[in-house]
Design an enzyme around this catalytic site. Structure first.
Site, PDB file in Angstrom:
ATOM      1  CD  GLU A  11      47.838  36.645  31.435  1.00  0.00           C
ATOM      2  OE1 GLU A  11      46.822  35.994  31.684  1.00  0.00           O
ATOM      3  OE2 GLU A  11      47.787  37.841  31.068  1.00  0.00           O
ATOM      4  N   GLY A  77      39.649  31.207  33.247  1.00  0.00           N
ATOM      5  CA  GLY A  77      38.928  30.271  34.113  1.00  0.00           C
ATOM      6  C   GLY A  77      38.157  29.285  33.236  1.00  0.00           C
ATOM      7  CB  ILE A 154      33.985  33.975  36.932  1.00  0.00           C
ATOM      8  CG1 ILE A 154      33.644  34.959  35.794  1.00  0.00           C
ATOM      9  CG2 ILE A 154      32.787  33.086  37.273  1.00  0.00           C
ATOM     10  CD1 ILE A 154      32.548  35.968  36.085  1.00  0.00           C
ATOM     11  CG  MET A 174      38.524  39.417  33.709  1.00  0.00           C
ATOM     12  SD  MET A 174      39.106  39.902  35.350  1.00  0.00           S
ATOM     13  CE  MET A 174      38.327  41.492  35.561  1.00  0.00           C
ATOM     14  CD  GLU A 175      42.260  40.740  30.347  1.00  0.00           C
ATOM     15  OE1 GLU A 175      42.322  39.526  30.073  1.00  0.00           O
ATOM     16  OE2 GLU A 175      42.264  41.171  31.515  1.00  0.00           O
ATOM     17  CG  ASP A 198      40.573  30.273  37.622  1.00  0.00           C
ATOM     18  OD1 ASP A 198      41.414  31.025  37.117  1.00  0.00           O
ATOM     19  OD2 ASP A 198      39.345  30.395  37.415  1.00  0.00           O
TER      20      ASP A 198
HETATM   21  N1  ADE Z   1      41.155  34.763  34.328  1.00  0.00           N
HETATM   22  C1  ADE Z   1      41.574  33.605  34.874  1.00  0.00           C
HETATM   23  N2  ADE Z   1      40.629  33.080  35.655  1.00  0.00           N
HETATM   24  C2  ADE Z   1      39.574  33.906  35.613  1.00  0.00           C
HETATM   25  C3  ADE Z   1      38.309  33.913  36.231  1.00  0.00           C
HETATM   26  N3  ADE Z   1      37.942  32.948  37.067  1.00  0.00           N
HETATM   27  N4  ADE Z   1      37.473  34.951  35.965  1.00  0.00           N
HETATM   28  C4  ADE Z   1      37.850  35.942  35.137  1.00  0.00           C
HETATM   29  N5  ADE Z   1      39.047  35.986  34.539  1.00  0.00           N
HETATM   30  C5  ADE Z   1      39.907  34.983  34.763  1.00  0.00           C
END
Ligand code: ADE
Length: 232
Positions: A11, A77, A154, A174-175, A198
């Site tokens: 990133e 995600g 996830i 996650m941040e 995703d």
């Molecule tokens: N960052 C990118 N995709 C993610 C996901 N599926 N879960 C948590 N953090 C992510």
């Protein structure tokens, strides 16, 4: 000076490509890159994955550089059904979906005791400017809403549905939630730019690896447009 935080090197690399006059400094556990992006002074940092890493990094960045504001850039995600890989998710607010003291009376899921909030709102002028910058780039679709953070990747339709029903939200990562909490406590303005890598479903781990580079580039492009328009 603008503070820019990314969790992963993929990133950050996309932003370093257009960062000029780079110098490095170490403070605490983090390497900070000072430079300029289209003439604006910036300090960039790789915080590592997860809320604790992001919180330590954000607090270190504020203590050491006291940036005017902070932008968190990276991938996420998709949670909302309309959010597709490559799209941009701009946070209007952040929630830590794994923060749970709801077994106590009058406490909601995601509520952070002390500040007593579930959602921490991003700074309006920053968010509005990011949306304008993102919306002007076709064919990228821009979504604005809550971004959900937790110390979990996830990767299941069940969890995805649970998050969607519990909190709404457009994307998960996650941040951002912990960066938001640290900014809120320090009264520091902040914004979040994420691009979807995703669908947080059974194939999210495979899609993540496949799309992290292109989605990181999309998020970096929106940041570069934001910084260009910030000078106007
Ligand atoms: N960052 C990118 N995709 C993610 C996901 N599926 N879960 C948590 N953090 C992510």
């Amino acid at each position: 000076m603008i503070g820019i935080i990314c969790a992963m090197k993929e990133e950050l690399e996309e932003i370093l490509i257009f960062t000029k006059d780079k110098t490095e400094e170490t403070y605490g556990n983090f390497k900070f890159v000072k430079g300029n992006i289209f003439g604006t002074k910036c300090v960039l940092c790789l915080c590592g994955v997860g809320k604790v890493n992001a919180a330590i990094c954000t607090q270190s960045l504020i203590i050491k550089y006291n940036p005017d504001f902070i932008i968190n850039v990276g991938v996420a995600g998709g949670i909302a059904p309309s959010v597709k890989i490559g799209d941009i998710a701009v946070a209007s607010g952040v929630i830590q979906h794994d923060y749970d003291i709801s077994s106590f009376q009058n406490r909601k899921k995601g509520e952070i005791p002390g500040i007593d909030l579930v959602e921490i709102k991003t700074t309006k002028w920053i968010t509005d400017k990011i949306i304008v910058c993102s919306s002007s780039i076709s064919p990228v679709n821009t979504h604005t809403g809550i971004i959900l953070s937790g110390d979990q990747f996830i990767c299941s339709p069940q969890k995805l549905t649970e998050l969607r029903n519990e909190f709404g939200g457009i994307a998960c990562e996650m941040e951002a939630g912990s960066i938001g909490q640290v900014c809120y406590i320090n009264k520091k303005e902040f914004g979040i730019i994420r691009s979807i890598s995703d669908h947080a479903d059974n194939s999210s781990n495979i899609d993540f690896d496949k799309f992290i580079k292109t989605s990181s580039r999309n998020a970096a492009t929106i940041l570069s447009n934001f910084i260009k328009s910030y000078q106007d």
